[in-house]
Design a protein around this motif. Structure first.
Motif, PDB file in Angstrom:
ATOM      1  N   SER A  86      26.331  14.030  30.055  1.00 52.91           N
ATOM      2  CA  SER A  86      26.923  13.868  28.736  1.00 52.91           C
ATOM      3  C   SER A  86      27.586  12.501  28.628  1.00 52.91           C
ATOM      4  O   SER A  86      28.447  12.155  29.446  1.00 52.91           O
ATOM      5  CB  SER A  86      27.960  14.972  28.510  1.00 52.91           C
ATOM      6  OG  SER A  86      28.708  14.714  27.345  1.00 52.91           O
ATOM      7  N   VAL A  87      27.196  11.712  27.633  1.00 52.39           N
ATOM      8  CA  VAL A  87      27.784  10.391  27.397  1.00 52.39           C
ATOM      9  C   VAL A  87      28.612  10.433  26.119  1.00 52.39           C
ATOM     10  O   VAL A  87      28.139  10.878  25.078  1.00 52.39           O
ATOM     11  CB  VAL A  87      26.705   9.296  27.268  1.00 52.39           C
ATOM     12  CG1 VAL A  87      27.349   7.957  26.933  1.00 52.39           C
ATOM     13  CG2 VAL A  87      25.904   9.183  28.548  1.00 52.39           C
ATOM     14  N   THR A  88      29.854   9.977  26.225  1.00 57.13           N
ATOM     15  CA  THR A  88      30.737   9.884  25.074  1.00 57.13           C
ATOM     16  C   THR A  88      31.239   8.457  24.968  1.00 57.13           C
ATOM     17  O   THR A  88      31.652   7.856  25.968  1.00 57.13           O
ATOM     18  CB  THR A  88      31.943  10.834  25.213  1.00 57.13           C
ATOM     19  OG1 THR A  88      31.458  12.175  25.303  1.00 57.13           O
ATOM     20  CG2 THR A  88      32.886  10.715  24.022  1.00 57.13           C
ATOM     21  N   ALA A 112      34.514   2.073  25.144  1.00 57.48           N
ATOM     22  CA  ALA A 112      34.439   2.668  26.474  1.00 57.48           C
ATOM     23  C   ALA A 112      33.374   3.744  26.493  1.00 57.48           C
ATOM     24  O   ALA A 112      33.165   4.442  25.498  1.00 57.48           O
ATOM     25  CB  ALA A 112      35.788   3.273  26.871  1.00 57.48           C
ATOM     26  N   ALA A 113      32.706   3.872  27.629  1.00 59.45           N
ATOM     27  CA  ALA A 113      31.700   4.914  27.832  1.00 59.45           C
ATOM     28  C   ALA A 113      32.186   5.876  28.907  1.00 59.45           C
ATOM     29  O   ALA A 113      32.612   5.444  29.988  1.00 59.45           O
ATOM     30  CB  ALA A 113      30.370   4.303  28.253  1.00 59.45           C
ATOM     31  N   LEU A 114      32.119   7.176  28.601  1.00 57.81           N
ATOM     32  CA  LEU A 114      32.437   8.218  29.570  1.00 57.81           C
ATOM     33  C   LEU A 114      31.171   8.997  29.876  1.00 57.81           C
ATOM     34  O   LEU A 114      30.394   9.324  28.961  1.00 57.81           O
ATOM     35  CB  LEU A 114      33.489   9.177  29.037  1.00 57.81           C
ATOM     36  CG  LEU A 114      34.908   8.637  28.818  1.00 57.81           C
ATOM     37  CD1 LEU A 114      35.044   7.993  27.438  1.00 57.81           C
ATOM     38  CD2 LEU A 114      35.926   9.765  28.957  1.00 57.81           C
ATOM     39  N   ALA A 120      33.116   5.297  32.725  1.00 58.88           N
ATOM     40  CA  ALA A 120      32.034   4.655  33.467  1.00 58.88           C
ATOM     41  C   ALA A 120      31.923   3.173  33.173  1.00 58.88           C
ATOM     42  O   ALA A 120      31.541   2.383  34.055  1.00 58.88           O
ATOM     43  CB  ALA A 120      30.704   5.336  33.164  1.00 58.88           C
ATOM     44  N   ALA A 121      32.217   2.775  31.934  1.00 59.96           N
ATOM     45  CA  ALA A 121      32.078   1.368  31.547  1.00 59.96           C
ATOM     46  C   ALA A 121      32.995   1.086  30.368  1.00 59.96           C
ATOM     47  O   ALA A 121      33.310   1.989  29.579  1.00 59.96           O
ATOM     48  CB  ALA A 121      30.627   1.052  31.177  1.00 59.96           C
TER      49      ALA A 121
END
Length: 268
Positions: A86-88, A112-114, A120-121
């Motif tokens: 899952s990417v948020t 921001a990426a979770l 994560a980034a």
């Protein structure tokens, strides 16, 4: 879906929004401002910046969830695929809107990426000088490709501390004033430029030794949290909780100054 791939997409999206924001500079008088709350302004510029970012992120990662300050502050905008990670995305399309509207050159795009709930980034694009801060989990933090590290100052008397005023939460002003007085009495100085995303970058870069604010949103701190941690710093709530991606208080700094700030605030 590696941190590097997420960062590449986020960096492109932030650059696209930054170009748009530069095109809109000095074009807006108060008749076009709306107030979400006391002294909390928003314009169509904020909303269009978010639309541009969200469209690029969804094109690259169609099943990801986009949570942005203006258009989708609480609800997911796309479902995650159940069989895939899952990417948020947490995004602030214009952090420092009041600065932008007054031509004060301290505002940014923050993304921001979770992945499965873990940072994560992240990228923070400081728009007027075109400075880009980036970080990936386990990959370090950078300013325009140069590694960042938090400061090594340990004596509060030598420390420069950043802060944010609780202008949206005036019920907290007396508590904040006690903290303000205690910090300014014991340190080399305090600064409040008006963009939390950039304040956290300044901690990661070692320009600030510490920073605190009584309430910030996930999109304010997502990218900055990863930058600070990858630069060797610490960021928690006032209670010392490392889970900062809510509507929480924030205390950040190098390890020594962060610890000192938590101890100071707990004594007030």
């Amino acid at each position: 879906m590696t941190p590097a791939a997420l960062l590449e997409t986020a960096t492109r999206a932030a650059a696209l929004a930054a170009r748009f924001l530069r095109e809109q500079e000095n074009r807006h008088d108060p008749s076009s401002w709306s107030e979400k709350g006391k002294a909390d302004f928003v314009t169509e510029v904020d909303r269009e910046s978010e639309r541009l970012i969200a469209a690029l992120l969804r094109e690259a990662f169609p099943t990801s969830t986009v949570i942005g300050e203006e258009l989708s502050p609480s609800a997911p905008s796309a479902p995650s695929a159940p069989s895939a990670p899952s990417v948020t995305w947490l995004l602030d399309p214009l952090d420092g809107t009041t600065n932008f509207l007054h031509g004060f050159p301290y505002y940014a795009v923050s993304i921001a990426a979770l992945v499965d709930g873990e940072l994560a980034a992240g990228v923070v694009h400081h728009v007027p000088p075109n400075i880009v801060y980036t970080a990936t989990r386990g990959g370090g933090a950078y300013q325009d490709g140069k590694p960042l590290a938090v400061s090594r100052r340990t004596d509060p008397r030598h420390a420069l501390i950043g802060t944010g005023f609780p202008f949206k939460h005036m019920d907290q002003i007396e508590r904040y004033q006690r903290q303000f007085a205690a910090v300014i009495e014991r340190t080399a100085g305090l600064r409040r430029p008006g963009s939390a995303a950039l304040d956290l970058c300044d901690v990661a870069a070692g320009r600030y030794d510490g920073f605190w604010e009584l309430q910030l949103a996930p999109w304010d701190v997502g990218a900055g949290t990863l930058l600070i941690r990858e630069a060797g710093g610490v960021i928690t709530t006032l209670d010392g909780d490392e889970q900062v991606l809510g509507h929480n208080s924030i205390v950040a700094g190098n390890p020594a100054i962060h610890r000192w700030m938590l101890e100071l605030f707990s004594s007030l």
